[in-house]
Design a protein around this motif. Structure first.
Motif, PDB file in Angstrom:
ATOM      1  N   HIS A  52      61.895 155.508  21.811  1.00  0.00           N
ATOM      2  CA  HIS A  52      62.611 156.286  20.807  1.00  0.00           C
ATOM      3  C   HIS A  52      62.014 157.683  20.659  1.00  0.00           C
ATOM      4  CE1 HIS A  52      64.910 152.821  19.576  1.00  0.00           C
ATOM      5  NE2 HIS A  52      63.810 152.114  19.395  1.00  0.00           N
ATOM      6  N   PRO A 104      60.364 159.970  18.290  1.00  0.00           N
ATOM      7  CA  PRO A 104      59.666 159.791  17.015  1.00  0.00           C
ATOM      8  C   PRO A 104      60.074 160.833  15.984  1.00  0.00           C
ATOM      9  CG  PRO A 104      58.191 160.702  18.666  1.00  0.00           C
ATOM     10  CD  PRO A 104      59.448 160.340  19.381  1.00  0.00           C
ATOM     11  N   PHE A 105      59.956 160.500  14.714  1.00  0.00           N
ATOM     12  CA  PHE A 105      60.422 161.352  13.623  1.00  0.00           C
ATOM     13  C   PHE A 105      59.776 162.737  13.650  1.00  0.00           C
ATOM     14  CE2 PHE A 105      60.187 163.083   9.337  1.00  0.00           C
ATOM     15  CZ  PHE A 105      61.513 163.005   8.934  1.00  0.00           C
ATOM     16  N   ILE A 107      61.487 166.133  14.693  1.00  0.00           N
ATOM     17  CA  ILE A 107      62.389 166.951  13.868  1.00  0.00           C
ATOM     18  C   ILE A 107      61.635 168.169  13.327  1.00  0.00           C
ATOM     19  CG2 ILE A 107      63.885 167.018  11.843  1.00  0.00           C
ATOM     20  CD1 ILE A 107      64.382 164.021  12.277  1.00  0.00           C
ATOM     21  N   SER A 112      65.867 168.210  17.960  1.00  0.00           N
ATOM     22  CA  SER A 112      65.651 167.784  16.574  1.00  0.00           C
ATOM     23  C   SER A 112      66.862 167.034  16.028  1.00  0.00           C
ATOM     24  CB  SER A 112      65.320 168.986  15.683  1.00  0.00           C
ATOM     25  OG  SER A 112      66.346 169.949  15.722  1.00  0.00           O
ATOM     26  N   THR A 125      66.983 163.575  17.502  1.00  0.00           N
ATOM     27  CA  THR A 125      66.008 162.714  16.829  1.00  0.00           C
ATOM     28  C   THR A 125      66.589 162.138  15.541  1.00  0.00           C
ATOM     29  OG1 THR A 125      64.215 164.033  17.757  1.00  0.00           O
ATOM     30  CG2 THR A 125      63.652 162.565  15.940  1.00  0.00           C
ATOM     31  N   VAL A 126      67.391 162.939  14.839  1.00  0.00           N
ATOM     32  CA  VAL A 126      68.065 162.430  13.635  1.00  0.00           C
ATOM     33  C   VAL A 126      68.941 161.238  14.000  1.00  0.00           C
ATOM     34  CG1 VAL A 126      69.777 162.958  11.850  1.00  0.00           C
ATOM     35  CG2 VAL A 126      68.029 164.641  12.427  1.00  0.00           C
ATOM     36  N   ASN A 153      68.682 159.281  16.587  1.00  0.00           N
ATOM     37  CA  ASN A 153      67.830 158.179  17.014  1.00  0.00           C
ATOM     38  C   ASN A 153      67.204 157.455  15.821  1.00  0.00           C
ATOM     39  OD1 ASN A 153      65.271 157.890  19.644  1.00  0.00           O
ATOM     40  ND2 ASN A 153      66.368 156.354  18.479  1.00  0.00           N
ATOM     41  N   GLN A 154      66.808 158.226  14.811  1.00  0.00           N
ATOM     42  CA  GLN A 154      66.200 157.622  13.624  1.00  0.00           C
ATOM     43  C   GLN A 154      67.209 156.774  12.844  1.00  0.00           C
ATOM     44  OE1 GLN A 154      62.825 157.756  12.655  1.00  0.00           O
ATOM     45  NE2 GLN A 154      62.705 158.541  14.747  1.00  0.00           N
ATOM     46  N   LYS A 185      67.574 153.501  14.531  1.00  0.00           N
ATOM     47  CA  LYS A 185      66.438 152.599  14.288  1.00  0.00           C
ATOM     48  C   LYS A 185      66.555 151.859  12.957  1.00  0.00           C
ATOM     49  CE  LYS A 185      62.282 154.022  15.175  1.00  0.00           C
ATOM     50  NZ  LYS A 185      61.090 154.911  15.177  1.00  0.00           N
ATOM     51  N   TRP A 186      67.404 152.337  12.049  1.00  0.00           N
ATOM     52  CA  TRP A 186      67.591 151.620  10.787  1.00  0.00           C
ATOM     53  C   TRP A 186      68.359 150.317  10.979  1.00  0.00           C
ATOM     54  CZ3 TRP A 186      69.496 156.335   7.413  1.00  0.00           C
ATOM     55  CH2 TRP A 186      68.410 157.202   7.206  1.00  0.00           C
TER      56      TRP A 186
END
Length: 419
Positions: free
Chosen positions: A94, A96-97, A100, A126, A129-130, A132-133, A136-137
């Motif tokens: 992934h 990673p946060f 961003i 960036s 990544t949003v 992707n995050q 992950k939820w």
């Protein structure tokens, strides 16, 4: 039962894509305008006070990025769009946060301090990544990782260039590289949300000068310009790769950062149009070459800028700046188009419109640099008023440049595997 599960899965994908798009619109909008404002302010402050500050300003920005990367982001590196390709290859890997704030801050510092690149790639990574995050939820039962990443990118690019079709195509053509129906759905939802956003909050043009009616007699010259754009993009790709390799072999961080940054600063001292994303320099050149009288030295200066913009961008990236080939390709290609039209008018008796050839050169060079002809056609048609009437010439230039670049070099900066 299965149809019902699919329906709710797709419904959740639509909702998630819209939510991701809203966040990414705000992210791209704030980075775009904050960078534009501060870059303009610093550029004119240095110009009015002491132009020799141009030499050290890129070092200030890239040194700040180095310390941020070392202490705030714990020496974790940014590798641009390659990071997105890597994470799309496997569900377990992934973005990673931290990417961003890392790309957002680093892209901002690079450009406002004169680093000769743009915030496009910083925005793309960036925003990806949003997406992707959110994936992950585990909000959705199906594996829609690619879909949410592409939706995020589509929204971000749409806001940057004011083109929903261009943003959609970039996400599908360059990032996803697949025409899956779920990808098309998520990107369409995100592009529509971003389109509504720019209609209300950011309906402007990158280039103020409007495109004008073109004539069929210019088509052979547009073909030639497309080929030149392919050659320029190939040169750019090779310079970026070799600069990154060369700087990568320098063991001392102090030497690497300052050698590249001071070299870029020195180039900016002599050619201020290289400062930052150089869109201001492009505007100046368009105005100068569209006037009835052009200063004799300007064509020579412009010819140097065509070659120096890719070099300055490569040095910026090699020294540790954050950015990519988007803005430099657009600007260098536009410079090439302006020069080509001027020389044809001066020595061949033609009456080519400078703005039209600038846009064709930009589309050709960008297409060859990112291996995305459709994306380039629609993005460039949206950067200037009336740009859509140049659709056919833009397509000719972009496709010829893309084919030639692929023949000369199978990879681009993003797909190169040796770095």
């Amino acid at each position: 039962m299965r149809q019902k599960v699919l329906f709710y899965s797709y419904l959740k994908l639509v909702v998630a894509s819209a939510a991701v798009a809203i966040v990414c619109c705000l992210l791209a909008f704030s980075l775009k305008h904050a960078t534009e404002y501060v870059q303009h302010f610093l550029f004119h402050e240095v110009k009015d006070r002491s132009t020799f500050m141009y030499i050290i300003l890129p070092s200030v920005g890239i040194t700040a990025i180095y310390f941020l990367r070392k202490y705030m982001f714990r020496n974790r590196k940014n590798k641009g769009i390659k990071e997105i390709y890597t994470t799309l290859e496997t569900r377990k890997d992934h973005l990673p946060f931290f990417k961003i704030p890392s790309h957002y801050i680093n892209g901002f510092l690079t450009v406002v301090c004169g680093g000769s690149t743009g915030v496009e790639v910083s925005t793309v990574v960036s925003t990806a990544t949003v997406g992707n995050q959110v994936y992950k939820w585990k909000f959705m039962p199906l594996a829609f990782k690619r879909e949410l990443i592409c939706a995020a990118v589509a929204a971000g690019v749409t806001v940057l260039f004011g083109s929903a079709i261009g943003g959609w195509l970039f996400a599908v053509e360059v990032i996803a590289k697949k025409m899956q129906k779920t990808v098309l759905l998520s990107c369409t939802i995100a592009a529509l949300v971003a389109f509504l956003f720019i209609q209300y909050f950011d309906h402007g043009f990158l280039i103020a000068m409007p495109a004008q009616q073109w004539h069929w007699g210019a088509l052979p010259f547009m073909v030639v310009l497309g080929g030149l754009g392919g050659l320029l993009a190939t040169y750019f790709t090779q310079v970026v790769i070799h600069c990154k390799h060369w700087f990568g072999n320098i063991k001392s961080n102090f030497v690497r950062v300052n050698l590249g940054a001071i070299t870029v600063g020195t180039l900016i001292l002599f050619f201020p149009a290289l400062y930052g994303d150089s869109y201001h320099g492009l505007t100046t050149m368009l105005e100068s070459f569209s006037s009835s009288q052009t200063i004799a030295v300007l064509p020579f200066t412009l010819a140097l800028l065509v070659l120096l913009k890719p070099l300055a961008a490569s040095l910026t990236l090699g020294a540790g700046g954050d950015g990519g080939v988007f803005a430099p390709s657009i600007v260098a290609g536009a410079f090439l188009g302006i020069l080509f039209a001027y020389l044809c008018n001066q020595y061949m008796g033609t009456e080519f419109l400078i703005i039209n050839f600038a846009l064709i050169g930009a589309a050709a060079t960008l297409s060859a640099a990112i291996h995305g002809p459709l994306t380039s056609i629609f993005l460039i048609s949206s950067v200037a008023p009336n740009g859509m009437q140049l659709m056919l010439p833009l397509a000719i230039g972009a496709l010829i440049a893309y084919v030639l670049a692929k023949k000369l070099c199978r990879y681009n900066v993003y797909s190169y595997q040796g770095a």
